[in-house]
Design an enzyme around this catalytic site. Structure first.
Site, PDB file in Angstrom:
ATOM      1  N   GLU A 147       0.816  -1.211   0.000  1.00 55.71           N
ATOM      2  CA  GLU A 147       0.000   0.000   0.000  1.00 55.71           C
ATOM      3  C   GLU A 147       0.856   1.270   0.000  1.00 55.71           C
ATOM      4  O   GLU A 147       0.382   2.347   0.373  1.00 55.71           O
ATOM      5  CB  GLU A 147      -0.933  -0.008   1.204  1.00 55.71           C
ATOM      6  CG  GLU A 147      -1.956  -1.131   1.168  1.00 55.71           C
ATOM      7  CD  GLU A 147      -2.856  -1.117   2.383  1.00 55.71           C
ATOM      8  OE1 GLU A 147      -3.817  -0.334   2.396  1.00 55.71           O
ATOM      9  OE2 GLU A 147      -2.590  -1.881   3.327  1.00 55.71           O
TER      10      GLU A 147
ATOM     11  N   LYS B  83      -6.505  -9.597  10.384  1.00 61.24           N
ATOM     12  CA  LYS B  83      -7.938  -9.869  10.310  1.00 61.24           C
ATOM     13  C   LYS B  83      -8.356 -11.077  11.150  1.00 61.24           C
ATOM     14  O   LYS B  83      -9.500 -11.156  11.613  1.00 61.24           O
ATOM     15  CB  LYS B  83      -8.351 -10.074   8.857  1.00 61.24           C
ATOM     16  CG  LYS B  83      -8.165  -8.833   7.993  1.00 61.24           C
ATOM     17  CD  LYS B  83      -8.535  -9.117   6.535  1.00 61.24           C
ATOM     18  CE  LYS B  83      -8.371  -7.890   5.651  1.00 61.24           C
ATOM     19  NZ  LYS B  83      -6.958  -7.448   5.555  1.00 61.24           N
TER      20      LYS B  83
ATOM     21  N   LYS C 230      -8.336 -13.608   1.391  1.00 60.54           N
ATOM     22  CA  LYS C 230      -7.647 -12.357   1.646  1.00 60.54           C
ATOM     23  C   LYS C 230      -6.327 -12.586   2.376  1.00 60.54           C
ATOM     24  O   LYS C 230      -6.239 -13.463   3.237  1.00 60.54           O
ATOM     25  CB  LYS C 230      -8.498 -11.442   2.547  1.00 60.54           C
ATOM     26  CG  LYS C 230      -9.889 -11.130   2.054  1.00 60.54           C
ATOM     27  CD  LYS C 230     -10.640 -10.269   3.067  1.00 60.54           C
ATOM     28  CE  LYS C 230     -12.021  -9.900   2.600  1.00 60.54           C
ATOM     29  NZ  LYS C 230     -12.731  -9.048   3.603  1.00 60.54           N
TER      30      LYS C 230
ATOM     31  N   SER D 257      -6.365  -2.072   1.354  1.00 59.47           N
ATOM     32  CA  SER D 257      -6.634  -1.521   0.026  1.00 59.47           C
ATOM     33  C   SER D 257      -7.033  -2.603  -0.977  1.00 59.47           C
ATOM     34  O   SER D 257      -6.793  -2.487  -2.176  1.00 59.47           O
ATOM     35  CB  SER D 257      -5.417  -0.742  -0.503  1.00 59.47           C
ATOM     36  OG  SER D 257      -5.163   0.369   0.324  1.00 59.47           O
ATOM     37  N   SER D 258      -7.614  -3.687  -0.455  1.00 62.19           N
ATOM     38  CA  SER D 258      -8.092  -4.810  -1.275  1.00 62.19           C
ATOM     39  C   SER D 258      -6.970  -5.492  -2.047  1.00 62.19           C
ATOM     40  O   SER D 258      -7.207  -6.159  -3.059  1.00 62.19           O
ATOM     41  CB  SER D 258      -9.191  -4.349  -2.238  1.00 62.19           C
ATOM     42  OG  SER D 258     -10.313  -3.879  -1.521  1.00 62.19           O
TER      43      SER D 258
ATOM     44  N   ALA E 288     -16.699 -16.324   4.328  1.00 67.52           N
ATOM     45  CA  ALA E 288     -17.915 -16.616   3.574  1.00 67.52           C
ATOM     46  C   ALA E 288     -18.502 -15.313   3.058  1.00 67.52           C
ATOM     47  O   ALA E 288     -18.508 -14.298   3.761  1.00 67.52           O
ATOM     48  CB  ALA E 288     -18.921 -17.334   4.468  1.00 67.52           C
ATOM     49  N   ALA E 289     -18.971 -15.327   1.824  1.00 65.97           N
ATOM     50  CA  ALA E 289     -19.634 -14.144   1.279  1.00 65.97           C
ATOM     51  C   ALA E 289     -20.896 -13.866   2.081  1.00 65.97           C
ATOM     52  O   ALA E 289     -21.645 -14.776   2.433  1.00 65.97           O
ATOM     53  CB  ALA E 289     -19.975 -14.361  -0.192  1.00 65.97           C
TER      54      ALA E 289
ATOM     55  N   ASP F 210     -15.811  -1.164   9.124  1.00 65.48           N
ATOM     56  CA  ASP F 210     -16.572  -1.584   7.945  1.00 65.48           C
ATOM     57  C   ASP F 210     -17.556  -2.690   8.316  1.00 65.48           C
ATOM     58  O   ASP F 210     -17.201  -3.638   9.042  1.00 65.48           O
ATOM     59  CB  ASP F 210     -15.629  -2.091   6.862  1.00 65.48           C
ATOM     60  CG  ASP F 210     -14.616  -1.040   6.412  1.00 65.48           C
ATOM     61  OD1 ASP F 210     -14.829   0.151   6.720  1.00 65.48           O
ATOM     62  OD2 ASP F 210     -13.629  -1.414   5.767  1.00 65.48           O
TER      63      ASP F 210
ATOM     64  N   SER G 219     -11.561  10.183   0.217  1.00 63.31           N
ATOM     65  CA  SER G 219     -11.683   8.923   0.952  1.00 63.31           C
ATOM     66  C   SER G 219     -12.927   8.950   1.834  1.00 63.31           C
ATOM     67  O   SER G 219     -13.433  10.007   2.220  1.00 63.31           O
ATOM     68  CB  SER G 219     -10.443   8.682   1.818  1.00 63.31           C
ATOM     69  OG  SER G 219      -9.288   8.545   1.026  1.00 63.31           O
TER      70      SER G 219
END
Length: 373
Positions: A19, A146, A196, A202-203, A233-234, A317, A341
């Protein structure tokens, strides 16, 4: 405090993570907003190889025509003495005696990702006895990872979605077992999963997987950024973000109005390109939600901030599901901070404009003690 009337702020940007460029963009925007009548600004770039340098005055800190900014290793190399009684930056030129550049009152570590947002620079500054903006060592480290982030939130009874952690050793030695665990998230039934890097932002390195045959390649792609991977899981739902600031004068933390990410185009998810390059996303501030739901997400955002013992600022988020549940996705202890942003936009909509937001963060950092808190 410096002997001069103005407070000296060192703005640190760049860094060793993927990043790097986004950190440069953030720094350019923040330095443009700092009130130069109140603050002296010392820009400090960290090159990708880890060297701290004085960046050239003409360094472009913006994305121009799709080109990303970068700190190079040229210029005088900087060092920060580990002496809490002497907060002077030292500049070291090859073959010359180190020279004191300036005393520093507070540091704005505008670094995203590992080797900056993860507690590493925070520990360095703690050792040097220098105040800084943002979360301390533990909150920064947990917020960056995470996996541990979710564990802490779960321990505090906060809602998180189903996930599987994939450690480096596990992937190398127990791959089949981990794949079977991931399939239990719903992949076997056609439910997508998101793979991930556990400690990136920043994905970067994220893949949406709908077919088991693509899973190993997705994990390997994430491992290019971090040997530790999280698979989630989505979750069907709207993507909502909320800004949090440390309370003033020992008051409780405060939450901004939330924002909903509104995507256009053909992107499958909120990836790096949609965030920074093609301008295909927008924000709805506040989202089209009942007032009670707006207050609920603000309340949970503050709980998530306090559960990690954060300081300064964070962006939290969420997913908001069709049945009305709020699911925590992640927290960013040093969120993107350009004027476009989400974090500054949410606070502007709440009544705190960009320059005032930067000033509040600096003043909050100046008021807190160094060392253990």
């Amino acid at each position: 405090m410096s002997q001069v009337s103005r407070i000296r702020v060192a703005v640190v940007f760049g860094g060793r993570s993927s990043e790097h460029a986004i950190s440069c963009v953030t720094a350019g925007a923040v330095m443009a907003a700092i009130d130069r009548d109140r603050y002296d600004v010392v820009p400090i770039g960290i090159a990708r190889d880890g060297r701290w340098v004085l960046p050239p005055a003409d360094l472009t800190l913006a994305i121009e025509d799709g080109r990303l900014p970068e700190v190079t290793g040229s210029g005088g190399v900087l060092a920060l003495p580990f002496d809490p009684d002497s907060r002077g930056l030292m500049v070291v030129q090859p073959g010359e005696i180190p020279e004191t550049l300036a005393e520093v009152d507070v540091v704005l570590p505008l670094l995203h990702g590992p080797y900056g947002e993860d507690g590493t620079i925070q520990g360095l500054l703690d050792l040097a006895g220098v105040r800084y903006v943002g979360a301390g060592v533990l909150a920064s480290a947990v917020g960056m990872d995470k996996g541990y982030m979710k564990l802490v939130w779960q321990a505090r009874g906060l809602p998180v979605g189903p996930y599987v952690l994939v450690g480096d050793r596990e992937w190398r030695r127990e791959r089949k077992r981990k794949i079977d665990e991931i399939k239990e998230l719903g992949l076997a039934d056609g439910t997508p999963v998101f793979v991930k890097p556990a400690r990136a932002g920043s994905s970067m390195g994220i893949t949406r997987v709908t077919d088991e045959a693509d899973l190993e390649a997705a994990v390997d792609a994430a491992r290019e950024h971090d040997p530790k991977v999280v698979v989630e899981a989505a979750i069907e739902g709207r993507e909502i973000e909320c800004g949090v600031l440390q309370g003033e004068d020992d008051g409780p933390a405060e939450a901004s109005l939330p924002a909903e990410i509104v995507m256009a185009g053909e992107h499958d998810f909120y990836d790096f390109e949609t965030k920074y390059i093609d301008g295909s996303t927008g924000l709805a501030i506040p989202p089209d939600l009942p007032p009670a739901e707006i207050e609920e997400v603000r309340r949970v955002a503050v709980q998530a901030f306090e559960a990690l013992d954060c300081e300064g600022l964070a962006r939290v988020d969420f997913f908001h599901t069709p049945d009305g549940r709020w699911i925590l996705n992640e927290i960013n202890t040093m969120p993107g901070f350009t004027p476009t942003s989400a974090f500054p936009q949410m606070w502007a909509a709440t009544g705190l404009d960009y320059p005032a937001l930067v000033d509040r963060l600096i003043q909050t950092a100046l008021k807190r003690s160094t060392g253990l808190r």
